[in-house]
Design an enzyme around this catalytic site. Structure first.
Site, PDB file in Angstrom:
ATOM      1  CG  ASP A   1      -0.404  -0.468   2.706  1.00 24.66           C
ATOM      2  OD1 ASP A   1       0.937  -0.529   2.749  1.00 24.66           O
ATOM      3  OD2 ASP A   1      -1.071  -0.504   3.507  1.00 24.66           O
TER       4      ASP A   1
ATOM      5  CG  ASN B   1      -9.481  -0.106  10.663  1.00 19.65           C
ATOM      6  OD1 ASN B   1      -8.775  -0.860  10.270  1.00 19.65           O
ATOM      7  ND2 ASN B   1      -9.919   1.042   9.702  1.00 19.65           N
TER       8      ASN B   1
ATOM      9  CG  HIS C   1      -6.652  -1.242   7.846  1.00 19.73           C
ATOM     10  ND1 HIS C   1      -6.442  -0.082   7.825  1.00 19.73           N
ATOM     11  CD2 HIS C   1      -5.282  -1.976   8.074  1.00 19.73           C
ATOM     12  CE1 HIS C   1      -5.201   0.327   8.495  1.00 19.73           C
ATOM     13  NE2 HIS C   1      -4.387  -0.840   8.511  1.00 19.73           N
TER      14      HIS C   1
ATOM     15  CD  GLU D   1      -8.759   2.019   6.244  1.00 16.84           C
ATOM     16  OE1 GLU D   1      -8.649   1.232   7.147  1.00 16.84           O
ATOM     17  OE2 GLU D   1      -8.339   3.185   6.576  1.00 16.84           O
TER      18      GLU D   1
HETATM   19  P1  PGA Z   1       1.026  -1.945  12.737  1.00 14.59           P
HETATM   20  O1  PGA Z   1       0.040  -1.543  11.664  1.00 14.59           O
HETATM   21  O2  PGA Z   1       1.708  -3.135  12.456  1.00 14.59           O
HETATM   22  O3  PGA Z   1       1.830  -0.437  12.845  1.00 14.59           O
HETATM   23  O4  PGA Z   1       0.292  -2.274  14.069  1.00 14.59           O
HETATM   24  C1  PGA Z   1      -0.943  -2.535  11.310  1.00 14.59           C
HETATM   25  C2  PGA Z   1      -1.752  -1.906  10.031  1.00 14.59           C
HETATM   26  O5  PGA Z   1      -2.479  -0.805  10.448  1.00 14.59           O
HETATM   27  O6  PGA Z   1      -2.061  -2.577   9.044  1.00 14.59           O
END
Ligand code: PGA
Length: 241
Positions: free
Chosen positions: A71, A138, A140, A145
């Site tokens: 992404d 959340n 995702h 999302e």
């Molecule tokens: P993080 O992010 O590994 O920094 O917790 C995960 C994400 O938001 O996909």
């Protein structure tokens, strides 16, 4: 828990990294030209550091792997240190001696064409062999999302307020409101998937992924087959270490 998915419990984030690196090493030994979808974010960093340690020790050769970006923030160039491309270079591509990459070009005049080009490059490589993913607070995956349907394509997405808030730690002022993400269709078609989850702050969302029904409202709950391995620490699983 739904059948088909494997959950490996680790005591702590370092043990998650060791287990994940073992699983990645197995895949690369079986297929040195592995095409890997590469998450950034804080969770996989210890895993990438463990892979780098093994590469430097001569225990592992990742030089024939292709790293595919998961992404990117819309509008960020590849040289911008805040770009996820830049982060993938620093944490994965360079330390592991990888030379082949696929980029999501978030500065393209036509982002839809950039998404189509990205999908075409993945198709040319024969699809994703291994997806290494983190779990958004959340639910995702990449920047798919909630809600995201299983056939959601590679596209420009609007970031939810929750994702904007978690991204804020990486930004001084304005956080981006839009991003490009590999589609759910790309992620779910991976031949193997590692979902890495650490920390008590992920316990609620991981509980929904593992124990509630599969729903576009929690995109990670759509990861469901025998090809999926969740590697989580005791804090995220809410179990004794
Ligand atoms: P993080 O992010 O590994 O920094 O917790 C995960 C994400 O938001 O996909």
């Amino acid at each position: 828990m739904r059948p088909g998915r494997t959950v490996r419990q680790a005591a702590d984030p370092q043990e998650v990294a060791t287990l994940a690196a073992d699983l990645i090493a197995e895949q690369v030994k079986a297929k040195p030209e592995l095409t890997v979808l590469v998450a950034t974010g804080s969770t996989p960093m210890l895993t990438y550091a463990e892979l780098a340690r093994r590469v430097q020790a001569g225990e592992l050769d990742l030089s024939r792997v292709t790293a595919v970006q998961l992404d990117e923030y819309l509008g960020l160039s590849e040289t911008d240190p805040r770009s996820l491309w830049n982060w993938m270079q620093r944490s994965f591509v360079e330390p592991l001696g990888i030379t082949r990459t696929v980029r999501l070009d978030a500065t393209a005049a036509d982002p839809r064409a950039a998404c189509a080009d990205y999908d075409a490059q993945i198709a040319q490589l024969g699809g994703i062999d291994l997806a290494i993913l983190g779990l958004g607070p959340n639910g995702h995956l990449g920047f798919n999302e909630p809600p995201s349907l299983p056939d959601a394509p590679t596209r420009v997405t609007d970031l939810t307020p929750e994702s904007q808030a978690s991204n804020r730690v990486y930004w001084n002022a304005e956080v981006p409101l839009q991003a490009l993400t590999a589609g759910m269709n790309v992620i779910l078609a991976a031949r193997a998937t590692l979902l890495l989850v650490t920390g008590a702050h992920k316990q609620d969302i991981l509980g929904r992924v593992l124990h509630a029904s599969s729903t576009p409202d929690v995109p990670a709950s759509l990861l469901n087959g025998p090809e999926v391995t969740v590697v989580a620490d005791a804090a995220a699983l809410g179990s004794p270490a």
